[in-house]
Scaffold this active site. Structure first.
Site, mmCIF file in Angstrom:
data_model
loop_
_atom_site.group_PDB
_atom_site.id
_atom_site.type_symbol
_atom_site.label_atom_id
_atom_site.label_comp_id
_atom_site.label_asym_id
_atom_site.label_seq_id
_atom_site.Cartn_x
_atom_site.Cartn_y
_atom_site.Cartn_z
ATOM 1 N N HIS A 39 -6.790 -9.395 -29.464
ATOM 2 C CA HIS A 39 -6.846 -9.938 -30.813
ATOM 3 C C HIS A 39 -7.904 -9.175 -31.604
ATOM 4 C CE1 HIS A 39 -4.141 -13.045 -29.718
ATOM 5 N NE2 HIS A 39 -4.994 -13.746 -28.972
ATOM 6 N N THR A 40 -7.919 -9.422 -32.902
ATOM 7 C CA THR A 40 -8.909 -8.773 -33.758
ATOM 8 C C THR A 40 -10.316 -9.142 -33.314
ATOM 9 O OG1 THR A 40 -7.360 -8.891 -35.616
ATOM 10 C CG2 THR A 40 -9.673 -8.464 -36.138
#
Length: 264
Positions: A39-40
């Site tokens: 994920h970011t």
């Protein structure tokens, strides 16, 4: 070609784990998820402060037009104020791609709730803020947050509404709000100018207060720019201005130690 799946045999589970039953470190190297889902980890293209205050007729919100790529002033025409329906404006700091995603789902919400339903009900700022708080908390709980701090302001049925929500789902409301660096530098200025005057402050005075705070941020915040927009939300609806430019002066810098050619 044999078109009967029953004759194809079964896959080799040593290299293909259909049901993801093996621990990550024991899965075959040809697995797409061998390294785990990513994920970011941090925001990339970001916007800085958003400011908002209450005045006697409604809510006023301001944000500059800069989206920075790290420390590079990369995009200088980004609108960080977004109208949602007829009564609400959302301002965002943080990751701009996440804000674009939020704009998309908010526009879809308005279409489904107001246009499709056609039941005579329209979403107000309180409903939009509650919806965003649930979205932000849900994404945070999935360990995949939307990297934004949001201000939601609006007027519906004569009631002014101004509130904050961030990537953790934290919410609060006040008559003056700021995100980003503005929560440190501009918020004291806004409180001093607005608190206790919410019922008498005119639209012109509110605009002057926000412009003065934006000017201070331009002087002090390395991720800001002197191009900005102001949103005004009253009983007549929401209006977002075109891009404006602050009048600034750097003459005071001559007296600052370390500026220019000064040696002492």
């Amino acid at each position: 070609m044999d078109h009967f799946p029953t004759n194809w045999g079964r896959p080799n589970y040593d290299s293909f784990d259909t049901h993801a039953t093996y621990p990550l470190h024991n899965r075959g190297q040809n697995q797409a998820a061998a390294g785990g889902v990513q994920h970011t980890q941090q925001p990339i293209v970001t916007g800085t402060s958003v400011l908002a205050i209450k005045f006697k007729d409604g809510i006023m919100m301001a944000a500059d037009n800069l989206a920075s790529y790290g420390s590079l002033a990369r995009f200088k025409g980004v609108q960080r104020l977004h109208a949602v329906g007829d009564y609400t404006v959302v301002g965002a700091s943080g990751d701009m791609s996440d804000f674009q995603y939020l704009q998309h789902i908010l526009d879809g919400l308005v279409i489904s709730e107001e246009t499709t339903a056609q039941d005579g009900h329209a979403l107000g700022p309180a409903e939009i803020h509650e919806y965003l708080s649930q979205v932000m908390y849900s994404r945070r709980s999935k360990m995949n947050p939307l990297w934004n701090s949001l201000l939601v302001g609006g007027v519906k049925d004569g009631d002014r509404f101004l509130a904050y929500v961030d990537l953790l789902g934290v919410t609060y409301s006040a008559s003056t709000l700021a995100t980003g660096y503005g929560s440190y530098i501009a918020q004291p200025l806004l409180r001093k100018a607005v608190e206790g005057r919410e019922e008498t402050l005119t639209e012109a005075e509110a605009r002057t207060i926000l412009e003065d705070a934006l000017r201070v941020l331009f002087y002090r915040d390395a991720r800001s720019i002197n191009q900005y927009q102001i949103a005004t939300i009253t009983a007549n609806g929401a209006e977002i201005s075109s891009s404006l430019k602050l009048e600034t002066s750097w003459g005071f810098a001559e007296g600052i130690r370390g500026y220019g050619a000064q040696t002492q």
